[in-house]
Write a protein that holds these residues in place. Structure first.
Motif, short mmCIF file in Angstrom:
data_model
loop_
_atom_site.label_atom_id
_atom_site.label_comp_id
_atom_site.label_asym_id
_atom_site.label_seq_id
_atom_site.Cartn_x
_atom_site.Cartn_y
_atom_site.Cartn_z
N THR A 129 0.83 -1.20 0.00
CA THR A 129 0.00 0.00 0.00
C THR A 129 0.87 1.24 0.00
O THR A 129 2.08 1.20 0.21
CB THR A 129 -0.92 0.00 1.23
OG1 THR A 129 -0.11 -0.10 2.41
CG2 THR A 129 -1.86 -1.20 1.18
N ALA A 130 0.23 2.37 -0.23
CA ALA A 130 0.97 3.62 -0.37
C ALA A 130 1.62 4.07 0.93
O ALA A 130 2.59 4.82 0.91
CB ALA A 130 0.05 4.72 -0.89
N THR A 190 3.39 3.00 -5.41
CA THR A 190 1.95 3.11 -5.28
C THR A 190 1.52 4.53 -4.95
O THR A 190 0.52 5.03 -5.46
CB THR A 190 1.44 2.14 -4.20
OG1 THR A 190 1.92 0.82 -4.51
CG2 THR A 190 -0.07 2.13 -4.14
N GLN A 191 2.32 5.18 -4.10
CA GLN A 191 1.98 6.56 -3.74
C GLN A 191 2.14 7.48 -4.94
O GLN A 191 1.35 8.40 -5.15
CB GLN A 191 2.89 7.02 -2.60
CG GLN A 191 2.51 8.40 -2.05
CD GLN A 191 3.34 8.75 -0.84
OE1 GLN A 191 4.28 8.04 -0.49
NE2 GLN A 191 3.00 9.85 -0.19
N CYS A 241 1.72 6.59 -8.06
CA CYS A 241 0.61 6.33 -8.98
C CYS A 241 -0.68 6.98 -8.50
O CYS A 241 -1.49 7.44 -9.28
CB CYS A 241 0.41 4.82 -9.13
SG CYS A 241 1.75 4.01 -10.03
N SER A 242 -0.87 7.03 -7.18
CA SER A 242 -2.09 7.63 -6.65
C SER A 242 -2.12 9.14 -6.83
O SER A 242 -3.18 9.74 -6.78
CB SER A 242 -2.24 7.27 -5.16
OG SER A 242 -1.16 7.82 -4.42
N ALA A 266 -4.80 6.56 -12.85
CA ALA A 266 -4.34 6.16 -11.52
C ALA A 266 -5.27 5.12 -10.91
O ALA A 266 -4.82 4.21 -10.19
CB ALA A 266 -4.25 7.38 -10.60
N GLU A 268 -3.34 1.50 -9.97
CA GLU A 268 -3.22 1.04 -8.58
C GLU A 268 -3.82 -0.34 -8.38
O GLU A 268 -3.63 -0.94 -7.32
CB GLU A 268 -3.90 2.04 -7.66
CG GLU A 268 -5.40 2.13 -7.83
CD GLU A 268 -6.04 3.18 -6.95
OE1 GLU A 268 -7.28 3.27 -6.93
OE2 GLU A 268 -5.28 3.92 -6.29
N ARG A 323 2.10 -3.13 -14.16
CA ARG A 323 2.35 -1.69 -14.08
C ARG A 323 3.50 -1.28 -14.99
O ARG A 323 3.44 -0.23 -15.66
CB ARG A 323 2.66 -1.30 -12.64
CG ARG A 323 1.48 -1.39 -11.69
CD ARG A 323 1.83 -0.87 -10.32
NE ARG A 323 0.71 -1.02 -9.40
CZ ARG A 323 0.68 -0.52 -8.17
NH1 ARG A 323 1.73 0.16 -7.72
NH2 ARG A 323 -0.37 -0.68 -7.40
#
Length: 540
Positions: A399-400, A410-411, A413-414, A455, A459, A466
């Motif tokens: 997770t981010a 991940t962060q 991409c968000s 995004a 995610e 990815r």
């Protein structure tokens, strides 16, 4: 010391030494027949012994794993190539009366026409389909021909892992076989069946071959062909094109299996192909999923299990068997045909391993035996977690908020979204207000959320997918079912939040209340509505 210009005599002759007088080479199996094929150094087989050796390897793989139960419907994924053609003919021989240990499942064949992704014209594709149909009609199996363009009409439910039946043990398999044989004897006693030793697959061979009425009878819709060409033209690298093609092909075959009631899908991946796939998967960042990608069985799809019964045969054995016993096949140009060796990671790994195999004959077998030692063990606490949107494996990213490299990606991409809205955004919604508000459609201004749609999709992908999606500049050309399923998943609460939600009453569920849980039927209708909305944007 050795000198450069020194002459050490004549060079050693190339190839194996000639046999000594009075010691002619004989078959290593029967010790009598003259060999016609040398598989490895010292392994020379005559024609009959090679055929028995080849068939035994195919039957041994199926018998050792015992995943296919008697009377089960199995879909044979046939590409027209040597390995898949040999697999179909092995099943055909296994269902005949002359076979010593006959197969007891009910087969069907599916062929996916990928000509549009390879840039073929419909005239060339029609010529290939004519050859495909002539071969499929000789098998006597039910067969289905589908075009790759049909992925633009798939429902979002194809990306959901349906409920999987528990894998049977050896005792369960024996009970199923005894029950099947008893049922066959009962049918014979009542005069329904033909003979006590007949199988459903053998009875199917005696009937004329059947074709799905929805199969490809003419050219696919022009808008779908254009959309598929636009999708592959937008991908930058050949590596990403090959991965995307494999993903779409798998989704289409999976949908065909579920639609027609098949619980198993057989693929013709040979030992050489799996060794290349193992090395390619490592280079693409799929190390966590190699046991599923190269193992005998792949249970990631739930109710449909993919099996690879040709994994013990090398490409050399397949080529010699097809030549000696006249196994028909169809040549179809692939997406990497005539591409240079360094054009993609797949081509590079294939050339690397085949060159090593020519110099060191144990290369492929060593890599293949390594893949057999891989264990299908998910990460801690992720046995039933979220799955990748494309390859449908358990997500291997954090997770981010985790202090890892995956968490940092991940962060990033968000946070991928446009700082300003588009200059000319359409003000007229593409669908009704209720559907647009419920599905957060992919057109128009907020709340449709086109800015962060990329995004939203990224995610929900694994690390390898990815990386491949980085070579796809825009996600708009993707098939609608992928975008619709991504939107539906983004609207579901996370597992941590679901633990604290209060379940709705039966009245709220059936009346469409504001409870946390949505009925599967309603969710399917919502997914289809979102898919129709995206289809309207693509083809209008």
């Amino acid at each position: 010391m050795c000198q450069v210009g020194e002459d050490y005599g004549d060079a050693a002759p190339e190839g194996p030494p000639p046999p000594r007088p009075g010691h002619e080479l004989k078959c290593v199996k029967c010790k009598e027949g003259l060999p016609v094929i040398v598989i490895r150094a010292g392994d020379a087989f005559c024609r009959d012994c090679f055929r028995a050796f080849y068939i035994h390897k195919f039957r041994a793989v199926l018998g050792k794993n015992r995943l296919i139960f008697p009377g089960e419907k199995v879909l044979l994924a046939w590409s027209g190539g040597p390995s898949s053609s040999s697999m179909v003919w092995q099943v055909l021989e296994g269902l005949s009366r002359d076979s010593a240990k006959r197969l007891r499942f009910v087969p069907g064949v599916v062929y996916v026409d990928e000509g549009a992704a390879c840039g073929q014209s419909w005239k060339d594709r029609a010529r290939t389909l004519a050859d495909v149909k002539s071969i499929l009609q000789t098998t006597g199996f039910p067969w289905h021909i589908v075009a790759l363009e049909e992925v633009f009409a798939l429902p979002p439910s194809v990306l959901r892992c349906s409920a999987q039946e528990p894998v049977g043990t050896i005792g369960t398999y024996k009970v199923a076989v005894d029950s099947f044989l008893q049922q066959q004897h009962t049918l014979v006693a009542e005069g329904v069946g033909g003979s006590p030793n007949s199988t459903p697959g053998e009875e199917q061979l005696s009937q004329p071959c059947t074709q799905d009425p929805q199969d490809l009878a003419g050219p696919p819709p022009a808008d779908q062909t254009e959309a598929l060409s636009r999708l592959f033209d937008s991908v930058k690298t050949l590596t990403a094109k090959e991965e995307l093609l494999q993903t779409l092909r798998t989704h289409l075959i999976l949908h065909m299996a579920r639609t027609h009631g098949y619980s198993k899908v057989m693929t013709g991946d040979s030992c050489t192909r799996l060794a290349i796939k193992l090395m390619t998967g490592l280079a693409l960042g799929r190390g966590a999923f190699l046991a599923w990608d190269t193992g005998f069985s792949d249970e990631r799809h739930g109710s449909v299990v993919v099996v690879r019964p040709m994994r013990e045969h090398t490409l050399k054995e397949v080529a010699f068997y097809n030549r000696l016993f006249a196994v028909p096949s169809v040549f179809t140009p692939a997406i990497d045909t005539k591409a240079p060796e360094k054009a993609s990671i797949h081509r590079l790994m294939e050339g690397f391993l085949l060159r090593l195999q020519a110099q060191f004959p144990s290369t492929v077998s060593t890599v293949y035996r390594t893949s057999e030692k891989l264990v299908k063990a998910p990460r801690d606490g992720c046995a039933s977690g979220p799955r990748c949107l494309l390859c449908m494996c358990l997500l291997d990213v954090d997770t981010a908020d985790s202090a890892t490299a995956f968490g940092a990606q991940t962060q990033d991409c968000s946070q991928m979204q446009s700082p300003t809205p588009p200059a000319e955004a359409p003000t007229v919604p593409c669908c009704s207000t209720e559907v647009g508000r419920a599905q957060n459609c992919f057109r128009g201004t907020r709340p449709c959320g086109r800015e962060d749609s990329r995004a939203c999709v990224i995610e929900q992908l694994c690390y390898s997918c990815r990386v491949n999606m980085k070579d796809v500049p825009s996600l708009d050309p993707l098939p609608p079912y992928i975008l619709a399923e991504a939107q539906l998943r983004s609207q579901r609460p996370s597992p941590e939040i679901q633990e604290y939600l209060v379940e709705s009453s039966d009245d709220d569920v059936h009346t469409g209340g504001s409870g946390a849980w949505v009925p599967p039927e309603q969710e399917g209708k919502d997914g289809q509505a979102a898919c129709d909305c995206i289809n309207k944007n693509i083809f209008n």
